[in-house]
Design a protein around this motif. Structure first.
Motif, PDB file in Angstrom:
ATOM      1  N   GLY A  24       0.798  -1.221   0.000  1.00 22.44           N
ATOM      2  CA  GLY A  24       0.000   0.000   0.000  1.00 22.44           C
ATOM      3  C   GLY A  24       0.831   1.272   0.000  1.00 22.44           C
ATOM      4  O   GLY A  24       0.387   2.305   0.499  1.00 22.44           O
ATOM      5  N   TYR A  25       2.023   1.202  -0.568  1.00 19.10           N
ATOM      6  CA  TYR A  25       2.907   2.373  -0.596  1.00 19.10           C
ATOM      7  C   TYR A  25       2.590   3.248  -1.800  1.00 19.10           C
ATOM      8  O   TYR A  25       2.302   2.757  -2.887  1.00 19.10           O
ATOM      9  CB  TYR A  25       4.371   1.960  -0.697  1.00 19.10           C
ATOM     10  N   SER A  26       2.689   4.543  -1.587  1.00 21.10           N
ATOM     11  CA  SER A  26       2.559   5.497  -2.692  1.00 21.10           C
ATOM     12  C   SER A  26       3.870   5.507  -3.482  1.00 21.10           C
ATOM     13  O   SER A  26       4.905   5.014  -3.011  1.00 21.10           O
ATOM     14  CB  SER A  26       2.302   6.907  -2.145  1.00 21.10           C
ATOM     15  N   ILE A  30       7.791   4.868  -1.962  1.00 17.80           N
ATOM     16  CA  ILE A  30       8.752   3.920  -2.537  1.00 17.80           C
ATOM     17  C   ILE A  30       9.987   4.670  -3.036  1.00 17.80           C
ATOM     18  O   ILE A  30      11.117   4.224  -2.825  1.00 17.80           O
ATOM     19  CB  ILE A  30       8.121   3.086  -3.671  1.00 17.80           C
ATOM     20  N   ALA A  31       9.780   5.797  -3.701  1.00 17.12           N
ATOM     21  CA  ALA A  31      10.917   6.590  -4.184  1.00 17.12           C
ATOM     22  C   ALA A  31      11.817   6.979  -3.011  1.00 17.12           C
ATOM     23  O   ALA A  31      13.046   6.891  -3.102  1.00 17.12           O
ATOM     24  CB  ALA A  31      10.423   7.831  -4.919  1.00 17.12           C
ATOM     25  N   GLU A  32      11.204   7.374  -1.907  1.00 17.27           N
ATOM     26  CA  GLU A  32      11.968   7.731  -0.705  1.00 17.27           C
ATOM     27  C   GLU A  32      12.759   6.524  -0.190  1.00 17.27           C
ATOM     28  O   GLU A  32      13.940   6.648   0.132  1.00 17.27           O
ATOM     29  CB  GLU A  32      11.001   8.226   0.371  1.00 17.27           C
ATOM     30  N   LEU A  33      12.118   5.358  -0.124  1.00 17.32           N
ATOM     31  CA  LEU A  33      12.797   4.153   0.361  1.00 17.32           C
ATOM     32  C   LEU A  33      13.958   3.745  -0.541  1.00 17.32           C
ATOM     33  O   LEU A  33      14.954   3.188  -0.074  1.00 17.32           O
ATOM     34  CB  LEU A  33      11.804   2.997   0.483  1.00 17.32           C
ATOM     35  N   LEU A  34      13.820   3.990  -1.843  1.00 17.46           N
ATOM     36  CA  LEU A  34      14.854   3.613  -2.807  1.00 17.46           C
ATOM     37  C   LEU A  34      15.883   4.722  -3.029  1.00 17.46           C
ATOM     38  O   LEU A  34      16.833   4.537  -3.800  1.00 17.46           O
ATOM     39  CB  LEU A  34      14.220   3.225  -4.147  1.00 17.46           C
ATOM     40  N   HIS A  35      15.678   5.873  -2.382  1.00 19.40           N
ATOM     41  CA  HIS A  35      16.590   7.017  -2.493  1.00 19.40           C
ATOM     42  C   HIS A  35      16.699   7.508  -3.930  1.00 19.40           C
ATOM     43  O   HIS A  35      17.789   7.807  -4.424  1.00 19.40           O
ATOM     44  CB  HIS A  35      17.977   6.663  -1.930  1.00 19.40           C
ATOM     45  N   PHE A  58      18.975  -0.979  -2.445  1.00 20.98           N
ATOM     46  CA  PHE A  58      17.982  -0.360  -1.567  1.00 20.98           C
ATOM     47  C   PHE A  58      16.659  -1.117  -1.631  1.00 20.98           C
ATOM     48  O   PHE A  58      15.999  -1.319  -0.612  1.00 20.98           O
ATOM     49  CB  PHE A  58      17.764   1.117  -1.907  1.00 20.98           C
ATOM     50  N   PHE A  59      16.274  -1.561  -2.824  1.00 16.60           N
ATOM     51  CA  PHE A  59      15.033  -2.316  -2.969  1.00 16.60           C
ATOM     52  C   PHE A  59      15.117  -3.628  -2.189  1.00 16.60           C
ATOM     53  O   PHE A  59      14.212  -3.972  -1.430  1.00 16.60           O
ATOM     54  CB  PHE A  59      14.740  -2.574  -4.447  1.00 16.60           C
ATOM     55  N   LEU A  60      16.213  -4.349  -2.356  1.00 12.58           N
ATOM     56  CA  LEU A  60      16.387  -5.607  -1.624  1.00 12.58           C
ATOM     57  C   LEU A  60      16.381  -5.380  -0.117  1.00 12.58           C
ATOM     58  O   LEU A  60      15.882  -6.207   0.642  1.00 12.58           O
ATOM     59  CB  LEU A  60      17.678  -6.301  -2.058  1.00 12.58           C
ATOM     60  N   SER A  61      16.924  -4.259   0.315  1.00  7.86           N
ATOM     61  CA  SER A  61      17.014  -3.994   1.758  1.00  7.86           C
ATOM     62  C   SER A  61      15.660  -3.684   2.396  1.00  7.86           C
ATOM     63  O   SER A  61      15.501  -3.869   3.599  1.00  7.86           O
ATOM     64  CB  SER A  61      17.999  -2.859   2.043  1.00  7.86           C
ATOM     65  N   VAL A  62      14.683  -3.233   1.610  1.00  9.79           N
ATOM     66  CA  VAL A  62      13.359  -2.957   2.179  1.00  9.79           C
ATOM     67  C   VAL A  62      12.429  -4.160   2.082  1.00  9.79           C
ATOM     68  O   VAL A  62      11.367  -4.177   2.693  1.00  9.79           O
ATOM     69  CB  VAL A  62      12.681  -1.708   1.552  1.00  9.79           C
ATOM     70  N   MET A  63      12.844  -5.165   1.311  1.00  7.07           N
ATOM     71  CA  MET A  63      12.035  -6.376   1.169  1.00  7.07           C
ATOM     72  C   MET A  63      12.316  -7.321   2.331  1.00  7.07           C
ATOM     73  O   MET A  63      13.405  -7.312   2.899  1.00  7.07           O
ATOM     74  CB  MET A  63      12.376  -7.089  -0.149  1.00  7.07           C
ATOM     75  N   GLU A  64      11.323  -8.126   2.658  1.00  7.44           N
ATOM     76  CA  GLU A  64      11.537  -9.179   3.650  1.00  7.44           C
ATOM     77  C   GLU A  64      12.424 -10.245   3.032  1.00  7.44           C
ATOM     78  O   GLU A  64      12.444 -10.423   1.803  1.00  7.44           O
ATOM     79  CB  GLU A  64      10.204  -9.792   4.071  1.00  7.44           C
ATOM     80  N   GLU A  65      13.134 -10.975   3.879  1.00  8.78           N
ATOM     81  CA  GLU A  65      14.065 -11.989   3.395  1.00  8.78           C
ATOM     82  C   GLU A  65      13.382 -13.015   2.490  1.00  8.78           C
ATOM     83  O   GLU A  65      13.923 -13.398   1.460  1.00  8.78           O
ATOM     84  CB  GLU A  65      14.737 -12.688   4.575  1.00  8.78           C
TER      85      GLU A  65
END
Length: 88
Positions: A24-26, A30-35, A58-65
């Motif tokens: 449910g991210y805008s 997501i842009a903020e999370l991915l820098h 950055f994408f991998l780091s915000v995903m669950e394992e």
């Protein structure tokens, strides 16, 4: 090599779109999370550009394992299919 690159780009694009919808991210979040900028995110989601190594990390780091593992399994399957095509 080109087939792998295109397949990876498509896989990451789809995974990013699904990830955003599932959580449910805008686009802005997501842009903020991915820098990256919202415009750069739009370009990723539309397939105009592929992920940079840093954006991918950055994408991998915000995903669950388990999500990362699933992504790797999907990529392995794509590689195996491409190898079979080239051998056949």
């Amino acid at each position: 090599m080109r087939a792998y690159k295109e397949a990876l780009q498509q896989l990451l694009k789809n995974r990013l779109l699904n990830f955003r919808a599932e959580h449910g991210y805008s686009q802005e979040k997501i842009a903020e999370l991915l820098h990256i900028s919202p415009r750069a995110l739009f370009d990723l989601e539309s397939g105009k550009y592929g992920f940079s190594a840093l954006t991918l990390m950055f994408f991998l780091s915000v995903m669950e394992e388990k999500e990362v593992q699933k992504l790797l399994r999907e990529f392995r399957r794509i590689v195996d299919e491409e190898n079979e095509k080239s051998e056949g």
